[in-house]
Enzyme design. Structure first.
Site, PDB file in Angstrom:
ATOM      1  N   HIS A 163     -44.336 -79.758  39.865  1.00 12.49           N
ATOM      2  CA  HIS A 163     -45.236 -80.653  39.125  1.00 12.49           C
ATOM      3  C   HIS A 163     -45.088 -82.093  39.623  1.00 12.49           C
ATOM      4  CE1 HIS A 163     -44.455 -77.506  35.850  1.00 12.49           C
ATOM      5  NE2 HIS A 163     -45.759 -77.430  36.029  1.00 12.49           N
ATOM      6  N   LYS A 220     -49.216 -72.995  44.934  1.00 10.95           N
ATOM      7  CA  LYS A 220     -48.491 -71.835  44.386  1.00 10.95           C
ATOM      8  C   LYS A 220     -49.448 -70.936  43.595  1.00 10.95           C
ATOM      9  CE  LYS A 220     -46.204 -71.426  40.696  1.00 10.95           C
ATOM     10  NZ  LYS A 220     -46.280 -70.251  39.786  1.00 10.95           N
ATOM     11  N   MET A 227     -40.856 -72.899  42.974  1.00  8.19           N
ATOM     12  CA  MET A 227     -40.509 -73.444  41.661  1.00  8.19           C
ATOM     13  C   MET A 227     -41.590 -73.042  40.665  1.00  8.19           C
ATOM     14  SD  MET A 227     -38.847 -77.107  42.243  1.00  8.19           S
ATOM     15  CE  MET A 227     -37.375 -77.233  43.246  1.00  8.19           C
ATOM     16  N   SER A 228     -41.148 -72.678  39.477  1.00  7.83           N
ATOM     17  CA  SER A 228     -42.074 -72.257  38.436  1.00  7.83           C
ATOM     18  C   SER A 228     -41.385 -72.444  37.094  1.00  7.83           C
ATOM     19  CB  SER A 228     -42.420 -70.779  38.626  1.00  7.83           C
ATOM     20  OG  SER A 228     -42.999 -70.260  37.447  1.00  7.83           O
ATOM     21  N   MET A 265     -48.759 -77.281  32.120  1.00 15.78           N
ATOM     22  CA  MET A 265     -48.348 -76.676  30.852  1.00 15.78           C
ATOM     23  C   MET A 265     -46.923 -77.117  30.495  1.00 15.78           C
ATOM     24  SD  MET A 265     -50.316 -73.125  30.475  1.00 15.78           S
ATOM     25  CE  MET A 265     -49.185 -72.087  31.377  1.00 15.78           C
ATOM     26  N   GLY A 266     -46.420 -78.149  31.176  1.00 16.87           N
ATOM     27  CA  GLY A 266     -45.146 -78.724  30.777  1.00 16.87           C
ATOM     28  C   GLY A 266     -43.923 -78.003  31.298  1.00 16.87           C
ATOM     29  N   ALA A 267     -42.748 -78.336  30.709  1.00 11.91           N
ATOM     30  CA  ALA A 267     -41.442 -77.945  31.252  1.00 11.91           C
ATOM     31  C   ALA A 267     -41.450 -78.309  32.740  1.00 11.91           C
ATOM     32  CB  ALA A 267     -41.135 -76.471  31.002  1.00 11.91           C
TER      33      ALA A 267
HETATM   34  P1  AMP Z   1     -48.377 -75.080  35.324  1.00  8.17           P
HETATM   35  O1  AMP Z   1     -47.649 -76.069  34.473  1.00  8.17           O
HETATM   36  O2  AMP Z   1     -47.549 -73.916  35.743  1.00  8.17           O
HETATM   37  O3  AMP Z   1     -49.725 -74.696  34.745  1.00  8.17           O
HETATM   38  O4  AMP Z   1     -48.703 -75.836  36.691  1.00  8.17           O
HETATM   39  C1  AMP Z   1     -49.410 -77.046  36.695  1.00  8.17           C
HETATM   40  C2  AMP Z   1     -49.792 -77.364  38.121  1.00  8.17           C
HETATM   41  O5  AMP Z   1     -48.607 -77.479  38.914  1.00  8.17           O
HETATM   42  C3  AMP Z   1     -50.659 -76.268  38.758  1.00  8.17           C
HETATM   43  O6  AMP Z   1     -51.662 -76.867  39.560  1.00  8.17           O
HETATM   44  C4  AMP Z   1     -49.649 -75.515  39.593  1.00  8.17           C
HETATM   45  O7  AMP Z   1     -50.221 -74.859  40.710  1.00  8.17           O
HETATM   46  C5  AMP Z   1     -48.729 -76.635  40.042  1.00  8.17           C
HETATM   47  N1  AMP Z   1     -47.423 -76.091  40.437  1.00  8.17           N
HETATM   48  C6  AMP Z   1     -46.622 -75.262  39.723  1.00  8.17           C
HETATM   49  N2  AMP Z   1     -45.516 -74.922  40.442  1.00  8.17           N
HETATM   50  C7  AMP Z   1     -45.639 -75.536  41.637  1.00  8.17           C
HETATM   51  C8  AMP Z   1     -44.832 -75.571  42.824  1.00  8.17           C
HETATM   52  N3  AMP Z   1     -43.685 -74.897  42.924  1.00  8.17           N
HETATM   53  N4  AMP Z   1     -45.262 -76.328  43.866  1.00  8.17           N
HETATM   54  C9  AMP Z   1     -46.438 -77.013  43.783  1.00  8.17           C
HETATM   55  N5  AMP Z   1     -47.237 -77.025  42.696  1.00  8.17           N
HETATM   56  C10 AMP Z   1     -46.856 -76.290  41.635  1.00  8.17           C
END
Ligand code: AMP
Length: 288
Positions: free
Chosen positions: A38, A150, A185-186, A31-33
């Site tokens: 990522h 995560k 990280m998030s 979902m970016g940022a």
């Molecule tokens: P998101 O952009 O939050 O939807 O995450 C996209 C992908 O990145 C998903 O598969 C998440 O589980 C993964 N992801 C997000 N944060 C982390 C992290 N800290 N470590 C590993 N993978 C992550």
């Protein structure tokens, strides 16, 4: 690096790569940022695959009506530049109307697994996730898709969907990337105030506490979750606990005793963002 905004463009880019001999196409759905969590998935895809696609799409259908869809951080141009510098082959950056045109009426629902943990607090969330991931799989046609540990429940739910719908994609789950002091990280971390951010470190500390208790012989989920809750209450008073659970790594159901590998999962709502984290705990060698 190819930049595709439409389904037709990303399909053409992948087809062209396959014509040129790419055998293994990898997809990292985001979902970016973008942050280093990522980028760790992107690096894994680049290592294993001949052609790596990153999708960047803030998926409205996985947010509830009172959730943070509009406030969710966005950094599209920086993300595209980051992907380019990491050697990504194609980015897919559709608008909402490209994936959900007028008349869109289908939902992918995985039963059971989605009723627990985050599913219980975010009704419809995993329907949105599964629907968009199914669409991305159909659009990109990856051989391997990379997900982060995560979001453990998400990865398990997607694996169930892939198995149940006979999708020809392998789901790789990659380790959680953490800040120095342990905070996972998030993208949502960017929303936190300085005070909330300082308290958010308690999530990881509380998981470490659970791990230590289990490895020292603690077996009662009630006692362990109580200790985790007490730690969170003391160290993260700005947060409200959604859940603290000790579950089976495959079924996600609560274990009666922590006597085999388990996942400890927590979710805490801070005023600015809801955070989740989890940790797999294996028993020590020779443990009972
Ligand atoms: P998101 O952009 O939050 O939807 O995450 C996209 C992908 O990145 C998903 O598969 C998440 O589980 C993964 N992801 C997000 N944060 C982390 C992290 N800290 N470590 C590993 N993978 C992550």
């Amino acid at each position: 690096m190819k930049r595709a905004r439409t389904i037709a463009e990303i399909r053409a880019a992948v087809a062209e790569a396959r014509r040129r001999g790419a055998q293994k196409v990898g997809l990292v759905a985001t979902m970016g940022a973008l942050h280093d969590g990522h980028y760790s998935l992107i690096d894994a895809a680049r290592r294993d695959c001949d052609f790596t696609v990153v999708s960047i799409f803030v998926n409205p259908t996985q947010f509830g009506p009172d959730e943070d869809y509009r406030r969710y951080p966005r950094a599209l141009e920086a993300d595209v530049a980051g992907c380019q510098s990491r050697g990504v082959d194609a980015v897919f950056t559709p608008e909402v109307c490209e994936l959900y045109p007028e008349g869109f009426a289908t939902t992918v629902h995985v039963a059971g697994l989605t009723e627990r943990l985050c599913g219980a607090f975010r009704p419809g969330h995993f329907d949105g996730v599964c629907t968009v991931v199914a669409k991305l799989f159909n659009t990109v046609g990856p051989d391997v898709a990379y997900f982060g540990e995560k979001d453990y429940q998400q990865a398990i739910v997607v694996r169930r969907m892939v198995a149940d719908l006979d999708m020809q994609v392998r789901v790789e789950v990659c380790p959680t990337v953490r800040e120095k002091l342990g905070l996972a990280m998030s993208t949502r971390n960017a929303c936190l105030s300085a005070e909330e951010r300082a308290q958010a470190g308690a999530l990881y500390e509380s998981l470490e506490l659970a791990r230590r208790l289990i490895q020292e012989g603690g077996r009662s989920p009630a006692e362990i979750t109580q200790a985790v809750r007490a730690h969170l209450a003391a160290k993260a008073p700005l947060g409200t606990i959604d859940y603290v659970e000790i579950v089976d790594p495959d079924s996600l159901s609560n274990v009666e005793l922590a006597e085999r590998p388990v996942v400890v999962a927590v979710a805490v709502r801070f005023p600015a963002a809801r955070l989740i984290d989890n940790m797999r705990v294996d028993l020590p060698e020779g443990g009972d």
